[in-house]
Write a protein that holds these residues in place. Structure first.
Motif, PDB file in Angstrom:
ATOM      1  N   ALA A 286       9.146 -21.538 -30.798  1.00  0.00           N
ATOM      2  CA  ALA A 286      10.096 -20.545 -30.005  1.00  0.00           C
ATOM      3  C   ALA A 286       9.826 -20.484 -28.385  1.00  0.00           C
ATOM      4  O   ALA A 286       8.965 -19.851 -28.093  1.00  0.00           O
ATOM      5  CB  ALA A 286      10.223 -19.003 -30.593  1.00  0.00           C
ATOM      6  N   PRO A 287      10.511 -21.325 -27.633  1.00  0.00           N
ATOM      7  CA  PRO A 287       9.955 -21.536 -26.359  1.00  0.00           C
ATOM      8  C   PRO A 287      10.358 -20.193 -25.673  1.00  0.00           C
ATOM      9  O   PRO A 287      11.146 -19.339 -26.267  1.00  0.00           O
ATOM     10  CB  PRO A 287      11.093 -22.641 -25.794  1.00  0.00           C
ATOM     11  N   ALA A 288       9.889 -20.088 -24.530  1.00  0.00           N
ATOM     12  CA  ALA A 288      10.234 -19.165 -23.671  1.00  0.00           C
ATOM     13  C   ALA A 288      11.262 -18.490 -23.541  1.00  0.00           C
ATOM     14  O   ALA A 288      12.162 -19.302 -23.409  1.00  0.00           O
ATOM     15  CB  ALA A 288       9.491 -19.066 -22.397  1.00  0.00           C
ATOM     16  N   TRP A 289      11.686 -17.016 -24.046  1.00  0.00           N
ATOM     17  CA  TRP A 289      12.786 -16.241 -23.640  1.00  0.00           C
ATOM     18  C   TRP A 289      13.781 -16.546 -24.642  1.00  0.00           C
ATOM     19  O   TRP A 289      14.866 -16.250 -24.690  1.00  0.00           O
ATOM     20  CB  TRP A 289      13.272 -16.525 -22.117  1.00  0.00           C
ATOM     21  N   ARG A 290      13.269 -17.476 -25.868  1.00  0.00           N
ATOM     22  CA  ARG A 290      14.240 -17.676 -26.909  1.00  0.00           C
ATOM     23  C   ARG A 290      14.078 -16.544 -27.990  1.00  0.00           C
ATOM     24  O   ARG A 290      13.048 -16.632 -28.668  1.00  0.00           O
ATOM     25  CB  ARG A 290      13.956 -19.037 -27.597  1.00  0.00           C
ATOM     26  N   ALA A 291      15.030 -15.399 -28.070  1.00  0.00           N
ATOM     27  CA  ALA A 291      14.732 -14.462 -29.129  1.00  0.00           C
ATOM     28  C   ALA A 291      14.732 -15.112 -30.402  1.00  0.00           C
ATOM     29  O   ALA A 291      15.485 -16.159 -30.707  1.00  0.00           O
ATOM     30  CB  ALA A 291      16.135 -13.472 -28.864  1.00  0.00           C
TER      31      ALA A 291
END
Ligand code: 1HN
Length: 320
Positions: A286-291
């Motif tokens: 879950a890369p950065a800022w992926r809800a």
């Protein structure tokens, strides 16, 4: 290209003329649109993705026949994020890899400025990582740390192949550039002690007890959660999450990069709208800022590997 005279610059009568003269000076206009550097919310670049242990296990079994530890410093498969043009990183700052070592094999000792850790997926007694001369035994569910500049090599004196998942901050070190690597002068570092405990070793037995005693995280995002280390290393935080069958977690959006590895159980993770089914040994990023959130079908344990300490240290950790 020849450089303009200062008087020509000063006499420019149009912006286009000015831009043309600035080029040979290696200067760009900060007000012009093509290269914005500030925007209101994070741009997500790395993609949500999933890797299956079933595939990795099969591929590493083949690699066990096709390449040995003489030829390969490490027999590992890098989990390459499908972002266009990316050839290595799993997320912006982190790389994960499946690694296998055959019975009777040794993987040479080395040290590097990148921080590393491994989660053991399958290993029989007699398998170990040697960290700074101390053998740390490997059992399923154990987490072993090899921080910046710690010598580490692997040995399998059992009768079964051993499989684990490596996590490193190599992409962050590449970005910042201070990568150093040194081979051990003895090739295989001599073992001077076998650990019964170590700050670099989180045995599953102890983690399991801590999880049983933990209360459910009030945010609803993590189930029962315990942290390994505080944090485990300067750049990487580790959290074990115990989820109950049927209890979906609350949505989580963070500026940190999160890689989830499945210690046990089956279920799904929904990352920025994409659903990934998982089973033991699988990995979801879950890369950065992926809800994202998780929907366990059975009781399940996930290891959450994140770059939270980096973001927190720079006052850049924001969560929604
Ligand atoms: C590394 O040094 C290991 O020591 C495993 O086991 C995976 C992936 C990229 C770069 C270095 C190890 C690695 C690695």
């Amino acid at each position: 290209m020849t450089q303009p005279m200062a008087t020509d610059l000063a006499a420019c009568s149009s912006l286009d003329e000015l831009y043309a003269l600035l080029k040979p000076l290696q200067v760009g206009p900060g007000w012009s649109k093509p290269t914005p550097s500030l925007w209101p919310l994070p741009h997500s670049s790395f993609l949500p993705a999933h890797w299956s242990y079933e595939h990795a296990h099969a591929a590493l079994s083949a690699a066990g026949r096709l390449i040995n530890t003489e030829l390969a410093e490490r027999r590992n498969l890098i989990l390459v994020n499908p972002l266009d043009g990316n050839e290595y990183a799993t997320a912006r700052t982190l790389v994960a890899a499946y690694q296998m070592i055959m019975p009777g094999e040794r993987a040479r000792s080395h040290r590097h400025s990148a921080n590393a850790l491994r989660l053991i997926v399958d290993a029989a007694p007699g398998t170990s990582t040697i960290v700074d001369g101390v053998a740390l035994p490997m059992s399923v569910g154990d987490v072993l740390l090899t921080p910046n500049w710690a010598w580490h090599g692997h040995a399998n004196d059992s009768s079964a192949p051993a499989y684990w998942i490596d996590f490193l901050d190599v992409p962050l070190i590449h970005l910042l550039e201070p990568m150093f690597l040194e081979q051990h002068p003895d090739t295989y570092e001599p073992v001077r002690d076998i650990a019964s405990s170590s700050p670099a070793w989180f045995p599953w037995k102890l983690t399991e007890q801590r999880l049983a005693d933990a209360s459910v995280d009030p945010s609803g995002r993590f189930g029962r959660m315990v942290e390994l280390g505080a944090p485990a290393m300067k750049t990487i935080a580790l959290h074990m999450m115990m989820l109950k069958a049927g209890d979906a977690t609350a949505g989580y959006q963070t500026t940190a990069n999160n890689i989830y590895a499945v210690v046990s159980g089956e279920g799904r993770s929904i990352v920025d709208g994409t659903t990934f089914r998982w089973a033991r040994g699988d990995v979801v990023v879950a890369p950065a800022w992926r809800a994202h959130h998780h929907e366990p079908d059975t009781d399940a344990v996930l290891l959450r590997v994140s770059d939270e300490p980096v973001l927190r240290g720079l006052d850049l950790l924001r969560q929604g």
